[in-house]
Design an enzyme around this catalytic site. Structure first.
Site, PDB file in Angstrom:
ATOM      1  CD  GLU A  37       4.290 -20.975  50.205  1.00 25.56           C
ATOM      2  OE1 GLU A  37       4.751 -20.630  49.108  1.00 25.56           O
ATOM      3  OE2 GLU A  37       4.265 -20.224  51.204  1.00 25.56           O
ATOM      4  NE  ARG A 263       7.284 -17.089  64.415  1.00 26.48           N
ATOM      5  CZ  ARG A 263       8.197 -17.096  63.456  1.00 26.48           C
ATOM      6  NH1 ARG A 263       8.194 -16.164  62.509  1.00 26.48           N
ATOM      7  NH2 ARG A 263       9.112 -18.040  63.399  1.00 26.48           N
ATOM      8  CE  LYS A 273       7.308 -23.288  55.305  1.00 29.37           C
ATOM      9  NZ  LYS A 273       6.268 -24.020  54.545  1.00 29.37           N
TER      10      LYS A 273
END
Length: 563
Positions: A37, A263, A273
């Site tokens: 994204e 992750r 982020k």
């Protein structure tokens, strides 16, 4: 597809793919994608996903797409799109002609939503966000159906078109899937598919005032691109039933399979982020590419190499359960890479002047020194030696402790690739008592490599000629998060509460050997006894080069593996 020969260790994802190929599933194709994204810069966790997706495609002679999931224009910028492309290429991967955007499919995604409405599988809901949370239920209690759930198909089509045409205020209505409000999986309790949002999109401008949710747009984008294996992180595991429901409800021709892996969590690193953006926006760091940041651009600016990051991703492997990797392992990978690559150089970070009183005034010798003892083919260079030199302040002690094998009054040491010197006198500032200069003598029979002396000393110091040294700024970095702290999870306190106030030390009066005046950002250097460094191309000037320390010389991870 890629110029990088990344080897992916056998893992559960490959086992799934091997079984699919054995059964001729997807016509024995392997097609992955990396779907960032564009709402921030990529970090080391994304590097793991990049290496995995592109590496698997390469391993199976398949394809990997780069696709920007740009469905939230309020947080997306072209700057982020450009930085992501740069990071993927820098890591050594290429998407060829397969760079896509979710916004490429906005018309199709909208048409699929209309299809769901017509099939009675989606409806327009007027509940507020707060009401929707209340109706949703809990993990132990089922949800309650919206009073708008049973609107007619005709009314839903009319309202949804009105949403598209801008007839309603932001947040006043949403389109929801009609699935099961009593499902034990809360992601299936009539999730939102579309919301009204008047925000200018970085590609489509103001064409749209409604935007699809990620969970809705993502499986459709995968199917339209012919993705076979949609690999994502473990937090999306509970979203997989919705992914599959949409693929089935829309009767997509291509049916990608979602696979989740753990992750990457690294000690002393911020890996969100949202939190990284907070650090940037509040000025706690110097931008997304601050060398203390775990962003790929920050690691690149600090001096990390793509080879070291790919090696790190390979070593940590692919797991199904979450765990945390010690940052020392990442540091080990860069040390191992730079040990063979980095050119050796002499740099004095905290200078102390030394005058060699019996060395001829005005004389300058050019001494030969190896560029990298690990790589003899890199050859040698010459460095100037003169009567006045600089050594490190920490390499002198007026009242030495036991086993201090460096310079002290009456004590002899070797200067790297030069001579033995002995401290004869200590000069101090009359006002402060601070040591400002040492007076020494040298033994001309001890020139390095001459073979004229059999005497030995225990200490060897690096140095630079005071007359020829180049002034530089050197930045020493510590962990961004305080020692022992790990990143806090979403919804808990912000990571800024644990930011290390001493994560960067600027040394502005360093003296470096003259060859470093021609340093380039592509090269890495081992400053003898000080660590590995690279030129900071962003802040360096012709008058004052700036060097970032990539990592120190001590390898705690390697030692821990041996113990």
């Amino acid at each position: 597809m890629t110029t990088t020969n990344t080897v992916i260790s056998s893992n559960f994802i490959q086992n799934i793919i091997n079984e699919d190929l054995k059964n001729n599933k997807n016509n024995s194709r392997v097609h992955t994608r990396f779907p960032p994204e564009p709402n921030g810069y990529l970090h080391i966790g994304h590097a793991k996903s990049i290496c995995l997706n592109f590496g698997i495609a390469n391993e199976y002679k398949g394809q990997c797409n780069l696709r920007f999931d740009d469905t939230n224009p309020s947080r997306e910028e072209t700057e982020y799109v450009e930085s992501i492309q740069e990071d993927v290429k820098w890591l050594g991967f290429d998407w060829d002609d397969r760079m896509f955007y979710a916004s490429d499919y906005f018309e199709q995604i909208y048409d699929y939503a209309v299809q769901l409405v017509k099939n009675g599988k989606a409806y327009v809901c007027d509940l507020t966000a707060q009401q929707m949370r209340e109706y949703r239920g809990t993990l132990t209690e089922p949800g309650t159906e919206s009073p708008y759930r049973n609107r007619s198909v005709e009314e839903n089509l009319e309202l949804f078109e009105g949403m598209k045409n801008g007839q309603f205020a932001d947040g006043s209505r949403v389109l929801r899937a009609k699935i099961d409000m009593s499902s034990p999986n809360v992601n299936l309790r009539d999730p939102i598919l579309y919301r009204i949002m008047r925000a200018e999109h970085h590609r489509t401008g103001n064409t749209w005032c409604i935007y699809p949710m990620y969970d809705y747009a993502h499986p459709i984008s995968d199917a339209l691109e012919g993705i076979t294996h949609s690999i994502c992180t473990l937090e999306f595991e509970d979203h997989r039933p919705l992914y599959d429901w949409l693929i089935n409800a829309l009767d997509m021709e291509n049916r990608p399979q979602q696979i989740e892996f753990a992750r990457l969590n690294v000690t002393n690193m911020v890996m969100s982020k949202r939190k990284l953006r907070l650090l940037v926006e509040e000025g706690l760091v110097d931008g997304w590419d601050d060398p203390r940041m775990p962003t790929i651009s920050g690691l690149r600016r600090r001096g990390y190499t793509p080879e070291a990051i790919r090696d790190f991703c390979e070593r940590i492997g692919i797991a199904k359960s979450n765990s945390t990797v010690d940052i020392a392992m990442l540091e080990h990978c860069i040390r191992e890479d730079l040990n063979t690559k980095a050119l050796r150089a002499m740099a004095v970070l905290r200078p102390l002047k030394v005058v060699i009183e019996n060395y001829p005034e005005g004389q300058v010798e050019q001494l030969e020194i190896e560029n990298n003892p690990e790589q003899p083919e890199t050859g040698t260079r010459t460095i100037p030696f003169s009567r006045e030199i600089y050594i490190e302040q920490e390499d002198f002690m007026e009242n030495p402790i036991k086993k201090f094998f460096r310079l002290a009054p009456g004590q002899e040491v070797r200067l790297k690739s030069a001579y033995f010197i002995k401290c004869e006198q200590v000069i101090k500032d009359e006002q402060t008592g601070e040591i400002i200069e040492l007076r020494c003598t040298y033994d001309p029979e001890t020139k390095s490599g001459s073979g004229t002396s059999t005497r030995k000393v225990k200490g060897t110091l690096h140095w630079v000629s005071a007359t020829h040294a180049v002034k530089a700024e050197v930045r020493l970095y510590d962990y961004l998060l305080l020692e022992g702290e790990q990143e806090v999870q979403e919804g808990e306190k912000d990571s800024k509460d644990d930011i290390n106030p001493n994560s960067m030390e600027k040394l502005t009066s360093c003296m470096i050997e003259p060859s470093l005046a021609n340093a380039t950002p592509e090269k890495r250097y081992q400053f003898l006894r000080n660590g590995y460094f690279c030129l900071d191309v962003k802040d360096s000037t012709p008058e004052l080069p700036v060097f970032n320390r990539v990592v120190g010389l001590r390898d705690s991870w390697s030692k821990s593996q041996k113990s």
